[in-house]
Every structure is written in C-alpha cells, then in structure tokens.
Design a protein around this motif. Structure first.
Motif, PDB file in Angstrom:
ATOM      1  N   THR A 213      42.264 -76.308  45.840  1.00 12.77           N
ATOM      2  CA  THR A 213      42.139 -75.638  44.412  1.00 12.77           C
ATOM      3  C   THR A 213      42.714 -76.576  43.378  1.00 12.77           C
TER       4      THR A 213
ATOM      5  N   ILE B 183      35.961 -78.090  49.210  1.00 17.27           N
ATOM      6  CA  ILE B 183      36.218 -77.567  50.556  1.00 17.27           C
ATOM      7  C   ILE B 183      35.547 -78.683  51.442  1.00 17.27           C
TER       8      ILE B 183
ATOM      9  N   ARG C  79      37.196 -76.274  43.193  1.00 15.36           N
ATOM     10  CA  ARG C  79      37.618 -76.293  44.292  1.00 15.36           C
ATOM     11  C   ARG C  79      36.736 -76.937  45.229  1.00 15.36           C
TER      12      ARG C  79
ATOM     13  N   ASN D 217      27.804 -74.939  43.149  1.00 19.38           N
ATOM     14  CA  ASN D 217      28.355 -75.242  44.666  1.00 19.38           C
ATOM     15  C   ASN D 217      27.405 -76.119  45.004  1.00 19.38           C
TER      16      ASN D 217
ATOM     17  N   ASN E 102      36.640 -77.309  56.625  1.00 24.58           N
ATOM     18  CA  ASN E 102      37.247 -75.791  56.484  1.00 24.58           C
ATOM     19  C   ASN E 102      38.426 -75.572  55.822  1.00 24.58           C
ATOM     20  N   LYS E 103      38.720 -76.616  54.845  1.00 24.25           N
ATOM     21  CA  LYS E 103      40.060 -76.445  54.230  1.00 24.25           C
ATOM     22  C   LYS E 103      39.630 -76.553  52.641  1.00 24.25           C
ATOM     23  N   THR E 104      40.046 -75.503  51.869  1.00 22.51           N
ATOM     24  CA  THR E 104      39.859 -75.593  50.504  1.00 22.51           C
ATOM     25  C   THR E 104      41.036 -76.052  49.667  1.00 22.51           C
TER      26      THR E 104
END
Length: 187
Positions: free
Chosen positions: A140, A133, A131, A74, A136-138
């Motif tokens: 995939t 990010i 993913r 991450n 605030n949108k992910t």
C-alpha cells in the motif's frame, strides 16, 4: 452542378463516418485483447487447464495488479513496456522491479474513453491510497505528489536510497507532456 454537390456531400459524410468509427474499432479490438489476456491470467492460476494459454502468454504469470480505489481502477500491470503491452494494459517501466523495493514505476495510456488504463489518473488526489498486489501480498502506497513533467524528465523514475515509492505516469490530454504521480510505501 447539383450532382457534384450531392456527390461531394455524400463523400464527405462517408469520410466523416469512417473517421468517427476508427476510435471505436480500436477500443473494440483492445477490449478483445484485454479479455484474452485476463483469461490467460485466470487460467494460469488453474494448473490443469493453464498449459495452452501459458505457452501463449508466458509473461502473464508475472502480472501484478494495481488498485486505485479513488478512481475505481483495478488493472493488471504487465512486466514489460512494449507497444503491444501498452495497448492492452498498464506496464512496468523498469525491468525486474520488486513491489515494495525502490521506486516501482508504472506507465499507461490514457485510453480513448471509459475508465481503462490511466484515463482518470489526473483525478487521483494527494493522500489517496494505491495498492500493488503481487504473489498474494499487498503493498500500500500513499500518493504524495502529482505533477506535469516533460517526456524527457526520466529522473523521476530513479530509485532513491532508502525510499520505497511508486511512480505512475501517463500522457496529458494533448500527449505533449506527462502526468506523474508519486507515492510512498506505507504498508
């Protein structure tokens, strides 16, 4: 003669200690820079206290986060590939990329130790989820291929019409070739 051997031994030990400590010093220094950049990213989201750090790290507002659950990664993806940025994080290879559109390309060093950067990228399996990010949108992606390529094989970075994908690149252990993972956007 014995004094010469003792002195040679002591000098050899000191040189060895210095050589062994270089990667640890580099890791410590890089860790401090990463902590500082992470702090800047966090402060930018807080308007009241962000101005000082925002001026120092203007590009931090454009940071995208990359998550690869299979390797517990991450990390932030900085918007530009520079020597400095590669030393503190992952970077976008092509300028002005938009997640979910075209071939979103990310580069990262393998790192000396630990799980930072792309050290464990070769362990990501086909079918794994990745993913991005941003705002605030992910987005995939599912990993579809993993291959070792020559550093000159830059065609892997090109967009393919109608195909939204991600390409993750790092060096092999010896640094002579590159490991490239590709994934397709699924959501």
């Amino acid at each position: 003669m014995r004094n010469v051997k003792v002195m040679t031994g002591i000098v050899s030990i000191l040189i060895g200690l210095i050589l062994v400590s270089i990667p640890f010093y580099h890791e410590w220094k890089t860790g401090k820079e990463i902590d500082r950049l992470t702090q800047a990213v966090n402060l930018i989201s807080n308007e009241a206290s962000a101005q000082v750090m925002k001026e120092e790290f203007e590009y931090a507002k454009d940071v995208i986060w990359l998550e690869i659950p299979d390797i517990d990664l991450n990390q932030m993806v900085l918007p530009e590939t520079t020597e400095y940025n590669l030393n503190v994080g992952l970077t976008q290879i092509k300028p002005n990329q938009i997640p979910g559109e075209g071939n979103f390309t990310i580069a990262g060093h393998r790192g000396y130790r630990g799980d930072r950067f792309f050290r464990n990228l070769p362990d990501v399996a086909i079918g794994a989820t990745v993913r991005l990010i941003a705002d605030n949108k992910t987005y995939t992606y599912e990993i579809t291929s993993s291959q070792i390529i020559e550093p000159t094989q830059t065609d892997i970075l090109l967009d393919e019409e109608g195909k939204n994908e991600i390409t993750l690149i790092t060096c092999t252990v010896d640094g002579h070739k590159r490991i490239a993972l590709k994934g397709l956007l699924i959501t």
